[in-house]
Design a protein around this motif. Structure first.
Motif, PDB file in Angstrom:
ATOM      1  N   GLY A 178      -8.654   0.277   3.412  1.00 49.25           N
ATOM      2  CA  GLY A 178      -8.234  -0.983   3.995  1.00 49.25           C
ATOM      3  C   GLY A 178      -6.785  -1.346   3.801  1.00 49.25           C
ATOM      4  O   GLY A 178      -6.402  -2.493   4.045  1.00 49.25           O
ATOM      5  N   VAL A 179      -5.948  -0.402   3.371  1.00 53.54           N
ATOM      6  CA  VAL A 179      -4.529  -0.673   3.135  1.00 53.54           C
ATOM      7  C   VAL A 179      -3.720  -0.280   4.368  1.00 53.54           C
ATOM      8  O   VAL A 179      -3.906   0.812   4.920  1.00 53.54           O
ATOM      9  CB  VAL A 179      -4.013   0.112   1.909  1.00 53.54           C
ATOM     10  CG1 VAL A 179      -2.502  -0.061   1.755  1.00 53.54           C
ATOM     11  CG2 VAL A 179      -4.725  -0.336   0.650  1.00 53.54           C
ATOM     12  N   VAL A 180      -2.840  -1.155   4.806  1.00 52.72           N
ATOM     13  CA  VAL A 180      -1.801  -0.800   5.780  1.00 52.72           C
ATOM     14  C   VAL A 180      -0.481  -0.782   5.013  1.00 52.72           C
ATOM     15  O   VAL A 180      -0.089  -1.791   4.423  1.00 52.72           O
ATOM     16  CB  VAL A 180      -1.745  -1.811   6.940  1.00 52.72           C
ATOM     17  CG1 VAL A 180      -0.569  -1.504   7.861  1.00 52.72           C
ATOM     18  CG2 VAL A 180      -3.043  -1.783   7.733  1.00 52.72           C
ATOM     19  N   ILE A 181       0.183   0.348   4.984  1.00 55.57           N
ATOM     20  CA  ILE A 181       1.379   0.509   4.148  1.00 55.57           C
ATOM     21  C   ILE A 181       2.500  -0.399   4.639  1.00 55.57           C
ATOM     22  O   ILE A 181       3.190  -1.030   3.851  1.00 55.57           O
ATOM     23  CB  ILE A 181       1.822   1.988   4.135  1.00 55.57           C
ATOM     24  CG1 ILE A 181       0.697   2.850   3.562  1.00 55.57           C
ATOM     25  CG2 ILE A 181       3.104   2.167   3.314  1.00 55.57           C
ATOM     26  CD1 ILE A 181       0.913   4.334   3.741  1.00 55.57           C
ATOM     27  N   ASP A 187       3.911  -3.086  -3.768  1.00 57.70           N
ATOM     28  CA  ASP A 187       3.794  -4.543  -3.696  1.00 57.70           C
ATOM     29  C   ASP A 187       4.104  -5.065  -2.296  1.00 57.70           C
ATOM     30  O   ASP A 187       3.915  -6.251  -2.024  1.00 57.70           O
ATOM     31  CB  ASP A 187       4.686  -5.216  -4.736  1.00 57.70           C
ATOM     32  CG  ASP A 187       6.092  -4.661  -4.739  1.00 57.70           C
ATOM     33  OD1 ASP A 187       6.875  -5.040  -3.860  1.00 57.70           O
ATOM     34  OD2 ASP A 187       6.394  -3.821  -5.619  1.00 57.70           O
ATOM     35  N   SER A 188       4.585  -4.193  -1.402  1.00 56.37           N
ATOM     36  CA  SER A 188       4.815  -4.612  -0.011  1.00 56.37           C
ATOM     37  C   SER A 188       3.653  -4.232   0.904  1.00 56.37           C
ATOM     38  O   SER A 188       3.684  -4.514   2.102  1.00 56.37           O
ATOM     39  CB  SER A 188       6.112  -3.996   0.529  1.00 56.37           C
ATOM     40  OG  SER A 188       5.988  -2.589   0.639  1.00 56.37           O
ATOM     41  N   PHE A 189       2.595  -3.591   0.360  1.00 56.33           N
ATOM     42  CA  PHE A 189       1.447  -3.199   1.179  1.00 56.33           C
ATOM     43  C   PHE A 189       0.825  -4.429   1.854  1.00 56.33           C
ATOM     44  O   PHE A 189       0.837  -5.534   1.305  1.00 56.33           O
ATOM     45  CB  PHE A 189       0.366  -2.535   0.327  1.00 56.33           C
ATOM     46  CG  PHE A 189       0.664  -1.113  -0.060  1.00 56.33           C
ATOM     47  CD1 PHE A 189       1.825  -0.484   0.332  1.00 56.33           C
ATOM     48  CD2 PHE A 189      -0.238  -0.390  -0.826  1.00 56.33           C
ATOM     49  CE1 PHE A 189       2.098   0.824  -0.027  1.00 56.33           C
ATOM     50  CE2 PHE A 189       0.014   0.916  -1.195  1.00 56.33           C
ATOM     51  CZ  PHE A 189       1.181   1.520  -0.797  1.00 56.33           C
ATOM     52  N   CYS A 210       2.825  -7.557   4.913  1.00 57.83           N
ATOM     53  CA  CYS A 210       3.954  -6.709   4.512  1.00 57.83           C
ATOM     54  C   CYS A 210       5.215  -7.343   5.093  1.00 57.83           C
ATOM     55  O   CYS A 210       5.376  -7.391   6.318  1.00 57.83           O
ATOM     56  CB  CYS A 210       3.794  -5.285   5.038  1.00 57.83           C
ATOM     57  SG  CYS A 210       5.238  -4.246   4.751  1.00 57.83           S
ATOM     58  N   PRO A 211       6.127  -7.833   4.256  1.00 61.78           N
ATOM     59  CA  PRO A 211       7.257  -8.615   4.775  1.00 61.78           C
ATOM     60  C   PRO A 211       8.457  -7.787   5.209  1.00 61.78           C
ATOM     61  O   PRO A 211       9.454  -8.344   5.670  1.00 61.78           O
ATOM     62  CB  PRO A 211       7.622  -9.493   3.576  1.00 61.78           C
ATOM     63  CG  PRO A 211       7.289  -8.643   2.393  1.00 61.78           C
ATOM     64  CD  PRO A 211       6.079  -7.817   2.784  1.00 61.78           C
TER      65      PRO A 211
END
Length: 677
Positions: free
Chosen positions: A140-143, A173-175, A187-188
Motif C-alpha cells: 500500500g505504499v506509493v513512493i 518519510d516522504s512516502f 508525498c509533498p
C-alpha cells in the motif's frame, strides 16, 4: 556537540553532532550515524515533523524494512529522563562500502570505477529496483519521490558481488501512505525529471497519487539503467530544439514512440529500446506515449510486470563477440557496439575487468535471492503441504498468465491507436482524397482553350462541369461516411483503453519479489504462512503464561505487582516490552537480564513443541482472500476486453475495405472526368 534522545521503546541514544557523523542533509532534515543497542544506525533529525505519519511508517518497517530505510525507532528529546518533543527517527544504516547510488550507474565515467560491472549487472540492478518497488506497492505504499538519488544498491558482501544486490529506497518519510481507517499522508515532493505528466503543475502536498505515478518514475529509472539516457533526452526536435526535458514529458515527446510528432526523432548516438527486445520496447512505449501519459496512465507497466520482463531479459544477456567491454541480448546485434560505430568513438565504456570468453553461449551470473527458503526446510514442508503447494503453483502461473494477457491487450490497443491515426492522416478530409484546386484549374484552362479554338463546343464544356461536380460530391460524401465510421471505432478504442487502465490488478502481484521459478515462489509463500501460524500459536501460549506464576530470583511479590501495575500481566506483554523495562522505577539492567533469560527459556520450551506440528492451512491463508476472489472476475474482464478488441480489429478491417471501395469509385469518376477533358 552531543545530544541525547529517548526512543519510543525507552532506549537512550547519544548523538555526536560532528562532521564525521554526518551522512547528508536535505530540505527535510539532517542524517547522522549513531549507536543504538550495540548497532550502528542512521539518525534523521527533522525540521518539520508529522508525528502520525512517522508512527504509521514505523508500523510498516517489519514488512518493508528489507527494501527501505523506514523508521525503526522514533526519537524524542530527553527532558530529564522523560520523553519530550519528537525530534526524528532512527533507521537502518546502509554501508557505504557495500552500496552504490543508482545515480552512479547512469554515468559511464562513474561506472568505470565499479569492479566487474557489465550491462548484465545493469539489467540485474533494474530487476532489483522493480522488485523493491513491487514489494512497497503490495503493502500500500506509493513512493512518490522515486528518483536515482533516493535509491541505493546494497550488496550482501562486497560491491563486486552484484548477484546479491538489493535495491534500497531512501527518504521514506516522504512516502505516500494511508492509515487503515485513518488519515491520508501525502508525498509533498517530486523531482521534475521523474514526475508523471498527469502530476506536472499539481500541488503535491494535496494531490493524492496513484500507483501509476510511481510506475512512470520506475520506467524512467529502468530506461536510464538499461540505456544510460533519459527517455525524453538526446532527441532531435526540429520544431522546438531547446525545449526542457520536463516540458517534453508534459507533451509526451518520446522519440521512440510508435508515431512520434513530426520533426521529432531519436539521436543516433544512443541505443534504442527496440535493440533490446520488442517486449521492452512496447513496455517503454506504454510508459511514455502521449496517450498513456495524460489520458490512461493506468496502462503503464506496473512494477511486477517489469519484474517478469527484466527476469526474462537477464537470462538472455551474453558477452559481445566484438568487444570484451560489452554485453547484449542473445540473438541480437550488440546495441553498444552500434552506438560506438555511429559516433566514431568509444562512448560505451563499461569496465574491462572480466576475461572475455568470446562465446555467446555463456550466461550471466545466477540471481541469488535472500528470500528463498532454505533447501533443508523444503523437504519436510513439501511432505506436509504438497497438495497446497501444487494449488499455489497453479495460482501463481495463472497470475502470470493474466499479467501477460493485460500487457498483450495494452500493446494491441496502442497498435490500434497507431492504425487509426494513420487512417485519419490519410483520409481525414477531402484534400487527402482529391486535389480539388488542381482539378478546377485543369477544367478552367481546358474550357478557355476550347472557347478560343473550338467554337460551338459548349455542350462538352457542360459535360465536363457535370462530371467534376459528381466527383466532388462523391468525395464529400465519402469523407463524411469515413469520419463517422472512424469516430465510432475511435470511441470503442477509447472505451477499451479506459476499461483496461481502470482494472485493479494488485491481487496478481503477490510474491513478486521472489525467485523467477514459480515453484520456488509458491514454496516461499508456504514457508511464510507456516511461520505466521507458528508465531500466532506461540503468541497464544505466551498470553497464557502469567508472570505472577514465575519464580525468579530478585522478583518477589512486590516487584511482580510492580510489573502488573505497568500492564505486564503475561509473557507476551513481557516479550513486546522487554527492551524498555529499565524505564520502570526499581527495574535495573540486572533484573532486566534475569527476565530476558527466563523468558527465553519459556519460549524455547514452547518452540520445541512446534517441531513436528502440522497447521491446517488452506489457499486462503496464503493469498489475500479478497484478491483471490477477484482473480476469476479479472480473468473474465480481460477475456471480455480481448473479445471487444478483436471486434474493434474487425471493424478496422471493414473500415479499410470501405476506404478501398471508395477509393476505387473515386478513381473511376476521376478517370471519367479526365477522359472528357
Amino acid at each position: 556537540m552531543a545530544r541525547t534522545f529517548l526512543t519510543d521503546k525507552g532506549e537512550s541514544l547519544s548523538l555526536q553532532l560532528t562532521a564525521g557523523s554526518r551522512l547528508g542533509a536535505g530540505g527535510q532534515g539532517q542524517v547522522h550515524t549513531a549507536r543504538l543497542g550495540g548497532e550502528v544506525v542512521a539518525v534523521k533529525l527533522m525540521r518539520k515533523i508529522d508525528a502520525d505519519k512517522l508512527r504509521a511508517l514505523n508500523k510498516l518497517e517489519a514488512r518493508c524494512g528489507a527494501v527501505t530505510t523506514l523508521p525503526r525507532r522514533l526519537l524524542y528529546e530527553n527532558e530529564g529522563g522523560r520523553p519530550g518533543c519528537l525530534a526524528g527517527y532512527a533507521m537502518r544504516l546502509v554501508d557505504r562500502n557495500r552500496s552504490v547510488s543508482a545515480a552512479r550507474l547512469f554515468n559511464f565515467e562513474q561506472i568505470r570505477h565499479l569492479p566487474h560491472y557489465t550491462w548484465a549487472d545493469a539489467v540485474l540492478a533494474a530487476l532489483r529496483l522493480a522488485e523493491s518497488v513491487a514489494t512497497l506497492h503490495r503493502h500500500g505504499v506509493v513512493i512518490g519521490d522515486l528518483n536515482p538519488e533516493n535509491v541505493l544498491f546494497e550488496a550482501a558482501t562486497t560491491l563486486a558481488d552484484t548477484a546479491t544486490w538489493r535495491a534500497i529506497v531512501l527518504d521514506t518519510d516522504s512516502f505516500q501512505i494511508k492509515e487503515f481507517g485513518g488519515r491520508h499522508h501525502h508525498c509533498p515532493v517530486s523531482r521534475p525529471l521523474y514526475t508523471a505528466p498527469e502530476l506536472i503543475g499539481c500541488d503535491f502536498s494535496h494531490s493524492w497519487r496513484q500507483v501509476s505515478a510511481d510506475d512512470f518514475s520506475l520506467a524512467v529509472l529502468i530506461y536510464q539503467l538499461l540505456l544510460h539516457d533519459h527517455p525524453y533526452d538526446n532527441a532531435i526536435n526540429d520544431s522546438e530544439p531547446d525545449l526542457a526535458v520536463a516540458a517534453k514529458i508534459s507533451c509526451g515527446l518520446y522519440p521512440h514512440a510508435a508515431m512520434p510528432p513530426l520533426g521529432l526523432r531519436a539521436s543516433p548516438f544512443r541505443p534504442a529500446p527496440s535493440q533490446i527486445s520488442e517486449a521492452i520496447d512496447q513496455a517503454f512505449r506504454r510508459s511514455f506515449s502521449a496517450h498513456a501519459n495524460r489520458r490512461t496512465p493506468g496502462l503503464r507497466p506496473f512494477a511486477v510486470e517489469w519484474v517478469g520482463l527484466l527476469r526474462e531479459l537477464h537470462g538472455q544477456v551474453v558477452p559481445c563477440r566484438k568487444s570484451r567491454h560489452h554485453h547484449h541480448p542473445r540473438g541480437r546485434e550488440c546495441l553498444w557496439c552500434g552506438v560506438d560505430e555511429r559516433s566514431g568513438q568509444a562512448i560505451s565504456r563499461f569496465p574491462n575487468a572480466l576475461p572475455h570468453s568470446g562465446s555467446t553461449s555463456s550466461a550471466p551470473p545466477a540471481v541469488a535471492e535472500a528470500t528463498s527458503p532454505p533447501a533443508a526446510a523444503a523437504g519436510p514442508l513439501l511432505h506436509r503441504y504438497g497438495g497446497l503447494h501444487r494449488q499455489l503453483l497453479v495460482h501463481q502461473q495463472r497470475c502470470r498468465w493474466l499479467i501477460g494477457l493485460r500487457a498483450e491487450l495494452a500493446a494491441k490497443l496502442l497498435t490500434l491507436e497507431r492504425s487509426l491515426a494513420e487512417l485519419h492522416a490519410q483520409h481525414g478530409d477531402a484534400a487527402q482524397w482529391i486535389d480539388r484546386t488542381a482539378l478546377e484549374r485543369r477544367l478552367s484552362s481546358k474550357a478557355s482553350w476550347l472557347r478560343r479554338h473550338v467554337l460551338g463546343r459548349g455542350g462538352s464544356d457542360a459535360q465536363r462541369q457535370e462530371s467534376l461536380g459528381r466527383l466532388l460530391q462523391f468525395v464529400d460524401e465519402a469523407v463524411k461516411t469515413f469520419l463517422v465510421f472512424l469516430d465510432w471505432v475511435q470511441s470503442r478504442h477509447e472505451h477499451l483503453l479506459e476499461h483496461l487502465a481502470a482494472l485493479d490488478l494488485t491481487p496478481l502481484d503477490h510474491g513478486s519479489d521472489h525467485p523467477a521459478d514459480p515453484a520456488a515462489e509458491a514454496l516461499a509463500l508456504l514457508q511464510s504462512a507456516v511461520e505466521q501460524q507458528q508465531e500466532a500459536w506461540l503468541t497464544r501460549q505466551l498470553e497464557q503464561e502469567m508472570i505472577r506464576s514465575w519464580r525468579i530470583e530478585g522478583f518477589g511479590a512486590r516487584r511482580l505487582e510492580l510489573l502488573e501495575a505497568h500492564g505486564l500481566l503475561h509473557a507476551e506483554h513481557l516479550r513486546r516490552n522487554i527492551d524498555r523495562l529499565t524505564v520502570i522505577p526499581g527495574i535495573g539492567k540486572g533484573l532486566q537480564d534475569k527476565l530476558k533469560v527466563h523468558l527465553a527459556a519459556v519460549m524455547a520450551g514452547h518452540r520445541w513443541q512446534l517441531k513436528d506440528r502440522t497447521w491446517p492451512l488452506g489457499l486462503e491463508d496464503l493469498i489475500d482472500l479478497a484478491g483471490f476472489a477477484r482473480l476469476a472476475a479479472l480473468e473474465d474482464e480481460l477475456q471480455v476486453l480481448g473479445k471487444q478488441l478483436k471486434r474493434a480489429d474487425q471493424y478496422l478491417v471493414k473500415l479499410n475495405e470501405q476506404v478501398a471501395s471508395k477509393t476505387a469509385e473515386r478513381d473511376r469518376l476521376l478517370n471519367a472526368f479526365l477522359a472528357i477533358s
